[in-house]
Motif scaffolding. Structure first.
Motif, PDB file in Angstrom:
ATOM      1  N   LEU A 121      42.921  50.674  50.821  1.00  0.00           N
ATOM      2  CA  LEU A 121      43.379  49.591  49.949  1.00  0.00           C
ATOM      3  C   LEU A 121      42.563  49.531  48.669  1.00  0.00           C
ATOM      4  O   LEU A 121      43.113  49.528  47.557  1.00  0.00           O
ATOM      5  CB  LEU A 121      43.310  48.260  50.695  1.00  0.00           C
ATOM      6  N   THR A 122      41.244  49.470  48.787  1.00  0.00           N
ATOM      7  CA  THR A 122      40.398  49.368  47.598  1.00  0.00           C
ATOM      8  C   THR A 122      40.430  50.646  46.775  1.00  0.00           C
ATOM      9  O   THR A 122      40.303  50.605  45.553  1.00  0.00           O
ATOM     10  CB  THR A 122      38.948  49.037  47.989  1.00  0.00           C
ATOM     11  N   ARG A 123      40.617  51.778  47.438  1.00  0.00           N
ATOM     12  CA  ARG A 123      40.679  53.044  46.707  1.00  0.00           C
ATOM     13  C   ARG A 123      41.926  53.089  45.823  1.00  0.00           C
ATOM     14  O   ARG A 123      41.858  53.459  44.644  1.00  0.00           O
ATOM     15  CB  ARG A 123      40.691  54.205  47.702  1.00  0.00           C
ATOM     16  N   ILE A 124      43.078  52.717  46.385  1.00  0.00           N
ATOM     17  CA  ILE A 124      44.322  52.736  45.613  1.00  0.00           C
ATOM     18  C   ILE A 124      44.263  51.735  44.464  1.00  0.00           C
ATOM     19  O   ILE A 124      44.756  52.000  43.357  1.00  0.00           O
ATOM     20  CB  ILE A 124      45.517  52.442  46.533  1.00  0.00           C
ATOM     21  N   LEU A 125      43.652  50.579  44.718  1.00  0.00           N
ATOM     22  CA  LEU A 125      43.600  49.528  43.692  1.00  0.00           C
ATOM     23  C   LEU A 125      42.362  49.637  42.802  1.00  0.00           C
ATOM     24  O   LEU A 125      42.102  48.739  42.000  1.00  0.00           O
ATOM     25  CB  LEU A 125      43.639  48.148  44.361  1.00  0.00           C
ATOM     26  N   GLN A 126      41.613  50.720  42.922  1.00  0.00           N
ATOM     27  CA  GLN A 126      40.396  50.886  42.131  1.00  0.00           C
ATOM     28  C   GLN A 126      40.630  50.737  40.627  1.00  0.00           C
ATOM     29  O   GLN A 126      39.848  50.064  39.944  1.00  0.00           O
ATOM     30  CB  GLN A 126      39.742  52.238  42.430  1.00  0.00           C
ATOM     31  N   PRO A 127      41.698  51.342  40.052  1.00  0.00           N
ATOM     32  CA  PRO A 127      41.896  51.164  38.608  1.00  0.00           C
ATOM     33  C   PRO A 127      42.030  49.700  38.189  1.00  0.00           C
ATOM     34  O   PRO A 127      41.501  49.296  37.153  1.00  0.00           O
ATOM     35  CB  PRO A 127      43.196  51.939  38.341  1.00  0.00           C
ATOM     36  N   SER A 128      42.713  48.899  39.002  1.00  0.00           N
ATOM     37  CA  SER A 128      42.868  47.475  38.667  1.00  0.00           C
ATOM     38  C   SER A 128      41.578  46.711  38.911  1.00  0.00           C
ATOM     39  O   SER A 128      41.135  45.922  38.069  1.00  0.00           O
ATOM     40  CB  SER A 128      43.993  46.851  39.507  1.00  0.00           C
ATOM     41  N   LEU A 129      40.953  46.942  40.072  1.00  0.00           N
ATOM     42  CA  LEU A 129      39.722  46.228  40.406  1.00  0.00           C
ATOM     43  C   LEU A 129      38.592  46.590  39.450  1.00  0.00           C
ATOM     44  O   LEU A 129      37.686  45.785  39.209  1.00  0.00           O
ATOM     45  CB  LEU A 129      39.318  46.545  41.846  1.00  0.00           C
ATOM     46  N   SER A 130      38.647  47.808  38.898  1.00  0.00           N
ATOM     47  CA  SER A 130      37.595  48.237  37.963  1.00  0.00           C
ATOM     48  C   SER A 130      37.690  47.525  36.619  1.00  0.00           C
ATOM     49  O   SER A 130      36.756  47.612  35.811  1.00  0.00           O
ATOM     50  CB  SER A 130      37.676  49.750  37.755  1.00  0.00           C
ATOM     51  N   GLY A 131      38.826  46.878  36.340  1.00  0.00           N
ATOM     52  CA  GLY A 131      38.862  46.059  35.136  1.00  0.00           C
ATOM     53  C   GLY A 131      40.044  46.229  34.222  1.00  0.00           C
ATOM     54  O   GLY A 131      40.322  45.344  33.418  1.00  0.00           O
ATOM     55  N   ASN A 132      40.775  47.348  34.297  1.00  0.00           N
ATOM     56  CA  ASN A 132      41.870  47.559  33.351  1.00  0.00           C
ATOM     57  C   ASN A 132      43.163  46.923  33.853  1.00  0.00           C
ATOM     58  O   ASN A 132      44.184  47.587  34.032  1.00  0.00           O
ATOM     59  CB  ASN A 132      42.088  49.040  33.082  1.00  0.00           C
ATOM     60  N   ALA A 133      43.120  45.623  34.074  1.00  0.00           N
ATOM     61  CA  ALA A 133      44.311  44.885  34.505  1.00  0.00           C
ATOM     62  C   ALA A 133      44.022  43.396  34.431  1.00  0.00           C
ATOM     63  O   ALA A 133      42.885  42.964  34.648  1.00  0.00           O
ATOM     64  CB  ALA A 133      44.714  45.263  35.925  1.00  0.00           C
ATOM     65  N   ARG A 134      45.045  42.630  34.124  1.00  0.00           N
ATOM     66  CA  ARG A 134      44.965  41.183  34.322  1.00  0.00           C
ATOM     67  C   ARG A 134      45.309  40.914  35.774  1.00  0.00           C
ATOM     68  O   ARG A 134      46.245  41.506  36.314  1.00  0.00           O
ATOM     69  CB  ARG A 134      45.935  40.444  33.401  1.00  0.00           C
ATOM     70  N   MET A 135      44.561  40.045  36.421  1.00  0.00           N
ATOM     71  CA  MET A 135      44.726  39.875  37.859  1.00  0.00           C
ATOM     72  C   MET A 135      44.840  38.409  38.245  1.00  0.00           C
ATOM     73  O   MET A 135      44.208  37.536  37.637  1.00  0.00           O
ATOM     74  CB  MET A 135      43.552  40.513  38.610  1.00  0.00           C
ATOM     75  N   ALA A 136      45.639  38.172  39.283  1.00  0.00           N
ATOM     76  CA  ALA A 136      45.750  36.852  39.890  1.00  0.00           C
ATOM     77  C   ALA A 136      45.674  37.019  41.398  1.00  0.00           C
ATOM     78  O   ALA A 136      46.279  37.934  41.952  1.00  0.00           O
ATOM     79  CB  ALA A 136      47.058  36.170  39.494  1.00  0.00           C
ATOM     80  N   VAL A 137      44.912  36.149  42.048  1.00  0.00           N
ATOM     81  CA  VAL A 137      44.815  36.142  43.503  1.00  0.00           C
ATOM     82  C   VAL A 137      45.347  34.802  43.986  1.00  0.00           C
ATOM     83  O   VAL A 137      44.840  33.744  43.587  1.00  0.00           O
ATOM     84  CB  VAL A 137      43.366  36.339  43.986  1.00  0.00           C
ATOM     85  N   ILE A 138      46.389  34.851  44.802  1.00  0.00           N
ATOM     86  CA  ILE A 138      46.966  33.637  45.367  1.00  0.00           C
ATOM     87  C   ILE A 138      46.559  33.592  46.834  1.00  0.00           C
ATOM     88  O   ILE A 138      47.033  34.394  47.650  1.00  0.00           O
ATOM     89  CB  ILE A 138      48.501  33.633  45.223  1.00  0.00           C
ATOM     90  N   CYS A 139      45.647  32.696  47.159  1.00  0.00           N
ATOM     91  CA  CYS A 139      45.141  32.578  48.518  1.00  0.00           C
ATOM     92  C   CYS A 139      45.921  31.502  49.257  1.00  0.00           C
ATOM     93  O   CYS A 139      45.970  30.341  48.813  1.00  0.00           O
ATOM     94  CB  CYS A 139      43.658  32.236  48.511  1.00  0.00           C
ATOM     95  N   CYS A 140      46.522  31.891  50.366  1.00  0.00           N
ATOM     96  CA  CYS A 140      47.336  30.972  51.161  1.00  0.00           C
ATOM     97  C   CYS A 140      46.512  30.480  52.345  1.00  0.00           C
ATOM     98  O   CYS A 140      45.768  31.251  52.958  1.00  0.00           O
ATOM     99  CB  CYS A 140      48.598  31.671  51.647  1.00  0.00           C
ATOM    100  N   ALA A 141      46.645  29.205  52.653  1.00  0.00           N
ATOM    101  CA  ALA A 141      45.810  28.618  53.707  1.00  0.00           C
ATOM    102  C   ALA A 141      46.565  27.506  54.417  1.00  0.00           C
ATOM    103  O   ALA A 141      47.572  26.987  53.920  1.00  0.00           O
ATOM    104  CB  ALA A 141      44.504  28.079  53.112  1.00  0.00           C
ATOM    105  N   THR A 142      46.060  27.137  55.586  1.00  0.00           N
ATOM    106  CA  THR A 142      46.609  26.029  56.349  1.00  0.00           C
ATOM    107  C   THR A 142      45.578  24.910  56.419  1.00  0.00           C
ATOM    108  O   THR A 142      44.374  25.180  56.530  1.00  0.00           O
ATOM    109  CB  THR A 142      46.994  26.459  57.782  1.00  0.00           C
TER     110      THR A 142
END
Length: 468
Positions: A387-408
């Motif tokens: 997972l982190t390997r595939i998303l490395q380009p985004s996680l490394s910084g060249n992307a705008r990112m949003a994390v939507i955390c779902c909870a109960t």
């Protein structure tokens, strides 16, 4: 074929995204029947939407005698309560990311949380992807305007993003677009192509390798489909969803057993005179589309020569400016939820799947922590999970990112929700610096340099002044 150059410079009429933090939102779902939703089950987490905060309470709903920040009390970019709709979540957290993708910036949107917290519901809407397909259309019809928490069969973020993309294309007659999509899953740390239905000799989908080269960076050779309208995109999603690994657990009747990444690649350039003379549809502005889908389009922008690394890519034809092609990707990531055997009662294959999911999410959490430390000496091992390997380009910084955390808010999962909120707090510390992505051939580079030279001469008061 002319050589092409990828660049992060600003495009004509655009600008780089600049440094910013990951946008973090929390979506608190209502109690379900298992948690006592119909019989007044205890809630111990309360969403304070006005203050974009989450606070822990006693089982009777009263405040705790003490509040420790980042343990009993958390603040985020956006917080959505139990009555919020998916449209609220999309419009305030995800839509700006999708809009940036149409301007040439990469974007990534995560759905994160424990199992049965509402991640797939947020991404796909009620039921299946096909059920939500009517929530939006390629003509720009608004979607999911209801305010209820149950969604009423409305589409999810996937549908809304598709609607935004094709609405933007329809309102941009001065540009030609090409949209490509791929759909992969990471199941038991193996990458599988959800758009390929053919099986190998053992009856299993072929496992994809993660590759890297200097030009493309980290990538997976997944099958890509060209789509020209929203129905085509949703149809591709639905075809892939049928191949995803799902199973029933003690917490969820239809539990995702894999992470999925649905990637939308958008390429665009200024419309050339040849486009207006024939071929592409001015109504949609989509490269390769015609008013009659059954007719062959002689002006398609797709080069399908075998062995060409750029097969399925937009050609670099002269447009109204220097001919540069904007190329951006939108990753829509539906993460499988973290699991506790104590709650799921998983055994055998389900237990093995849960262990792989938890291991992958733990690696993601460690990568997020390392990125948030902002130290040049910190080693970030993206290779510890697929997972982190595939998303490395985004996680490394060249992307705008949003994390939507779902909870109960349920008392039954007090610590699981706290763990989700702690992950979200760490994600807030990560900075990205998205850059507009362009592809220029040699002719386009010359045109740009000539334009810059002409502008420099004008700024210097004419050719003579520049020569002096």
């Amino acid at each position: 074929m002319a050589s092409a150059t990828c660049t992060g410079d600003a495009a004509v009429g655009g600008s780089n995204g600049g440094e910013e933090g990951i946008k973090v939102a929390i979506r608190m779902r209502p109690l379900n029947t298992r948690e006592g939703g119909s019989s007044g089950g205890a809630r111990v987490w309360k969403a304070l939407q006005k203050h974009n905060s989450i606070t822990q309470t006693r089982a009777d709903g009263k405040p705790l005698p003490e509040r420790v920040e980042n343990r009993h009390f958390f603040t985020f970019d956006k917080v959505f309560g139990e009555k919020s709709s998916t449209a609220d979540v999309y419009n305030q957290s995800a839509r700006p990311i999708v809009g940036s993708v149409m301007s040439g910036l990469n974007g990534t949107i995560f759905a994160y949380g424990q199992t049965s917290s509402g991640k797939t519901y947020t991404m796909q809407g009620a039921g299946t992807l096909a059920d939500g397909a009517g929530a939006g259309s390629s003509d720009g019809t608004n979607i999911d305007t209801g305010g209820g928490g149950d969604g009423g069969g409305s589409g999810g973020i996937l549908h809304m993003a598709a609607n935004t993309i094709f609405s933007h294309i329809a309102s941009s007659p001065d540009r030609v677009f090409l949209v490509r999509v791929s759909f992969i899953e990471i199941y038991n740390e193996e990458v599988r192509d959800l758009l390929v239905s053919g099986d190998d000799a053992d009856g299993q989908q072929s496992v994809l390798a993660i590759r890297e080269d200097p030009r493309r960076g980290v990538f997976v050779n997944a099958n890509e489909s060209i789509v020209t309208d929203m129905s085509g995109l949703i149809g591709t999603l639905f075809a892939g969803e049928k191949n995803r690994h799902m199973a029933s657990t003690g917490m969820n009747e239809r539990s995702s057993r894999s992470h999925t990444i649905f990637r939308i690649t958008v390429e665009s350039r200024s419309r050339a005179k040849s486009d207006d003379d024939g071929g592409t549809s001015a109504g949609s502005g989509t490269a390769g589309s015609t008013s009659n889908p059954d007719e062959k389009n002689d002006e398609t922008e797709v080069d399908l020569d075998d062995g060409d690394a750029d097969a399925g890519r937009m050609s670099l034809k002269d447009g109204k400016d220097d001919g540069a092609v904007l190329v951006s990707t939108l990753n829509l990531v539906d993460l499988a939820g973290s699991e506790s055997v104590r709650h799921t009662g998983a055994t055998g294959d389900r237990q093995k799947e849960g262990g792989k999911i938890n291991q992958s999410l733990l690696t993601l959490s460690r990568v997020i922590v390392a990125l948030g430390q902002q130290s040049s000496n910190t080693h970030i091992n993206f290779r510890d999970s697929k997972l982190t390997r595939i998303l490395q380009p985004s996680l490394s910084g060249n992307a705008r990112m949003a994390v939507i955390c779902c909870a109960t808010p349920s008392e039954l999962y007090l610590e699981e929700t706290r763990s989700t909120l702690l992950f979200a707090s760490r994600a807030k510390l990560v900075k990205t610096n998205a850059r507009i992505n362009e592809v220029l051939d040699d002719r386009s580079v010359i045109k740009r340099l000539q334009k810059e030279l002409a502008e420099a001469r004008r700024a210097a008061g004419g050719k003579g002044a520049l020569q002096q």
